[in-house]
Design a protein around this motif. Sequence first.
Motif, PDB file in Angstrom:
ATOM      1  N   ALA A 275       0.816  -1.212   0.000  1.00 33.26           N
ATOM      2  CA  ALA A 275       0.000   0.000   0.000  1.00 33.26           C
ATOM      3  C   ALA A 275       0.848   1.259   0.000  1.00 33.26           C
ATOM      4  CB  ALA A 275      -0.928   0.000   1.208  1.00 33.26           C
ATOM      5  N   PHE A 276       1.834   1.311   0.880  1.00 30.11           N
ATOM      6  CA  PHE A 276       2.612   2.537   1.006  1.00 30.11           C
ATOM      7  C   PHE A 276       3.686   2.645  -0.065  1.00 30.11           C
ATOM      8  CE2 PHE A 276       0.748   1.765   5.122  1.00 30.11           C
ATOM      9  CZ  PHE A 276       0.203   2.997   5.410  1.00 30.11           C
ATOM     10  N   ALA A 277       3.932   1.559  -0.784  1.00 35.50           N
ATOM     11  CA  ALA A 277       4.897   1.627  -1.885  1.00 35.50           C
ATOM     12  C   ALA A 277       4.262   2.181  -3.148  1.00 35.50           C
ATOM     13  CB  ALA A 277       5.465   0.232  -2.176  1.00 35.50           C
ATOM     14  N   LEU A 278       2.934   2.115  -3.225  1.00 28.55           N
ATOM     15  CA  LEU A 278       2.264   2.524  -4.452  1.00 28.55           C
ATOM     16  C   LEU A 278       2.497   3.994  -4.780  1.00 28.55           C
ATOM     17  CD1 LEU A 278      -1.111   0.628  -4.353  1.00 28.55           C
ATOM     18  CD2 LEU A 278       0.473   0.695  -6.249  1.00 28.55           C
ATOM     19  N   ALA A 279       2.522   4.824  -3.761  1.00 32.08           N
ATOM     20  CA  ALA A 279       2.664   6.257  -4.030  1.00 32.08           C
ATOM     21  C   ALA A 279       4.014   6.587  -4.640  1.00 32.08           C
ATOM     22  CB  ALA A 279       2.466   7.053  -2.742  1.00 32.08           C
ATOM     23  N   SER A 280       5.048   5.840  -4.258  1.00 34.71           N
ATOM     24  CA  SER A 280       6.382   6.161  -4.748  1.00 34.71           C
ATOM     25  C   SER A 280       6.834   5.258  -5.888  1.00 34.71           C
ATOM     26  CB  SER A 280       7.394   6.059  -3.597  1.00 34.71           C
ATOM     27  OG  SER A 280       7.387   4.767  -3.054  1.00 34.71           O
ATOM     28  N   LEU A 281       6.181   4.108  -6.077  1.00 34.80           N
ATOM     29  CA  LEU A 281       6.619   3.186  -7.119  1.00 34.80           C
ATOM     30  C   LEU A 281       5.474   2.776  -8.038  1.00 34.80           C
ATOM     31  CD1 LEU A 281       8.823   0.812  -4.913  1.00 34.80           C
ATOM     32  CD2 LEU A 281       9.615   2.617  -6.415  1.00 34.80           C
ATOM     33  N   PRO A 282       4.639   3.714  -8.497  1.00 30.79           N
ATOM     34  CA  PRO A 282       3.485   3.321  -9.292  1.00 30.79           C
ATOM     35  C   PRO A 282       3.845   2.748 -10.651  1.00 30.79           C
ATOM     36  CG  PRO A 282       3.766   5.689  -9.330  1.00 30.79           C
ATOM     37  CD  PRO A 282       4.763   5.146  -8.338  1.00 30.79           C
ATOM     38  N   ASP A 283       4.987   3.133 -11.190  1.00 35.73           N
ATOM     39  CA  ASP A 283       5.336   2.683 -12.534  1.00 35.73           C
ATOM     40  C   ASP A 283       6.016   1.321 -12.544  1.00 35.73           C
ATOM     41  OD1 ASP A 283       4.349   5.044 -13.595  1.00 35.73           O
ATOM     42  OD2 ASP A 283       6.242   6.086 -13.251  1.00 35.73           O
TER      43      ASP A 283
ATOM     44  N   GLU B 120      11.495  22.060 -10.525  1.00 37.16           N
ATOM     45  CA  GLU B 120      11.626  21.285 -11.760  1.00 37.16           C
ATOM     46  C   GLU B 120      11.668  19.780 -11.524  1.00 37.16           C
ATOM     47  OE1 GLU B 120      14.856  22.648 -14.134  1.00 37.16           O
ATOM     48  OE2 GLU B 120      14.032  24.658 -14.399  1.00 37.16           O
ATOM     49  N   ASP B 121      12.125  19.362 -10.352  1.00 30.42           N
ATOM     50  CA  ASP B 121      12.244  17.918 -10.104  1.00 30.42           C
ATOM     51  C   ASP B 121      11.217  17.418  -9.095  1.00 30.42           C
ATOM     52  OD1 ASP B 121      13.256  19.232  -7.939  1.00 30.42           O
ATOM     53  OD2 ASP B 121      15.025  17.957  -7.694  1.00 30.42           O
ATOM     54  N   VAL B 122      10.170  18.190  -8.846  1.00 24.77           N
ATOM     55  CA  VAL B 122       9.262  17.836  -7.754  1.00 24.77           C
ATOM     56  C   VAL B 122       8.491  16.547  -8.034  1.00 24.77           C
ATOM     57  CG1 VAL B 122       7.256  19.133  -8.596  1.00 24.77           C
ATOM     58  CG2 VAL B 122       7.590  18.824  -6.140  1.00 24.77           C
ATOM     59  N   LEU B 123       8.278  16.205  -9.307  1.00 20.89           N
ATOM     60  CA  LEU B 123       7.505  15.021  -9.638  1.00 20.89           C
ATOM     61  C   LEU B 123       8.343  13.754  -9.707  1.00 20.89           C
ATOM     62  CD1 LEU B 123       5.116  16.427 -12.403  1.00 20.89           C
ATOM     63  CD2 LEU B 123       4.748  16.261  -9.939  1.00 20.89           C
ATOM     64  N   LEU B 124       9.656  13.865  -9.529  1.00 23.17           N
ATOM     65  CA  LEU B 124      10.525  12.700  -9.589  1.00 23.17           C
ATOM     66  C   LEU B 124      10.447  11.925  -8.283  1.00 23.17           C
ATOM     67  CD1 LEU B 124      13.710  14.230 -11.257  1.00 23.17           C
ATOM     68  CD2 LEU B 124      11.756  13.108 -12.354  1.00 23.17           C
ATOM     69  N   VAL B 125      10.587  10.607  -8.379  1.00 27.10           N
ATOM     70  CA  VAL B 125      10.578   9.762  -7.186  1.00 27.10           C
ATOM     71  C   VAL B 125      11.762  10.127  -6.297  1.00 27.10           C
ATOM     72  CG1 VAL B 125      10.757   7.392  -6.350  1.00 27.10           C
ATOM     73  CG2 VAL B 125       9.415   7.890  -8.394  1.00 27.10           C
ATOM     74  N   ASN B 126      11.484  10.267  -5.007  1.00 31.44           N
ATOM     75  CA  ASN B 126      12.517  10.601  -4.011  1.00 31.44           C
ATOM     76  C   ASN B 126      13.207  11.927  -4.312  1.00 31.44           C
ATOM     77  OD1 ASN B 126      12.059   8.146  -2.634  1.00 31.44           O
ATOM     78  ND2 ASN B 126      13.449   7.064  -4.031  1.00 31.44           N
TER      79      ASN B 126
END
Length: 390
Positions: free
Chosen positions: A13-21, A195-201
């Motif tokens: 569940a909590f991984a989905l937000a950061s690893l959806p792809d 500019e990088d706000v949408l990148l993971v981590n």
Amino acid sequence: LLLSGCGRLLVTAFALASLPDTIGLQGSLDACSEAEVPWAAIRGRILAYLDGQKQGAENQLEQIREIGLAGGLDPQDCDCWYGWITLRFFVPQVLTPGIRAEVLEQQLFHTEFVLWLGAPWWEMLNSEWKVPEVLARTATLVRQEMSSSSDKSGCSAQDLQLLEAVEGEDVASPAWVSSPRLARLAASVLLEMPEDVLLVNSPSAWTEPCPALAAATAALLLGISPQGYRVTPGYAFRLVQETMKLTSSFGLLALLRSPWPVAELLPKLASHLREVRDRGSEIAEDQLALQVVEASRQEFPGLQPSFLPPMSRREKLRLFQGLAATHAALTAAQVPYLAITGTLLGAMRHNSFVPWDGDADVCADIRDEVRLLFLALLQGGDSPEAAPRD
């Protein structure tokens, strides 16, 4: 979505937000089995409730309360989690005020909220479960009983200017329409995004919900009524989801109590996208090439099927001018790009375009997505000079 099944629901569940792809879909998200839960009856009761039919069928509402508060998705309902999320978002509407406040303040729906943010929202548009509509109704109810959060930490002056503008409008009204002023404010908010706000981590990712909710509101406003800005409804839908993911750690209650009208605007954009889909005005990408070839064969029956009609000199010049403008804009924005597919083939084989290829294909890195968004916003607007052109 859940890797090898619902047994890993809470783990992932909590991984989905950061690893959806990185998580692959398995089966349908909307195949609700009636074996253990009467999903069809539940959906009918929820939709009837949303339509104002709040009297009668109290036994069904009691069943919805019991299932919705039980927690945890049963394995047999693995493929019906749009139904499950709808039910969980709906439950606060049929609780007494005291219990509703206690349930929400305990953040009992946090896992479902994270799952919803990380799931493919495009799939949600095809579902019979009206997730955005249910969420909007719950948000309205919660704000009537629990004061809106006044925490605006992390928001810029531009964000607050947009908030003041939308708070002065009844965006939940079916008759509401946006305005050029709101579109300009929305574009200004998006132009402030790191500019990088949408990148993971990303180190620039917002640590407070306010700027993310401001960006989501701005994207919704432009998606519903772009007012000349070059933001399509489909991309706005994606941008809302990507910015909303950054609020996942704050939970569902933070969204419901927020003064930002994300919950109210989301059903409007979803409804607009459904209308576009139902009109058939968007051609599926995987069918586009086949339709072009078939249309060409009908128009030029004597032509060899391996080739399309060659471009005229005028068409080739217009295509070159378009590619030159794209090159200049991307270079100025310091966005590296590559020529791909037919454009790359033409450069290598013809030292030009493929004679019968009427478009140009380039590819940029997803890490430059925000810069590309900036380019689109800076080329649009509500003035005649800034309106989109071919």
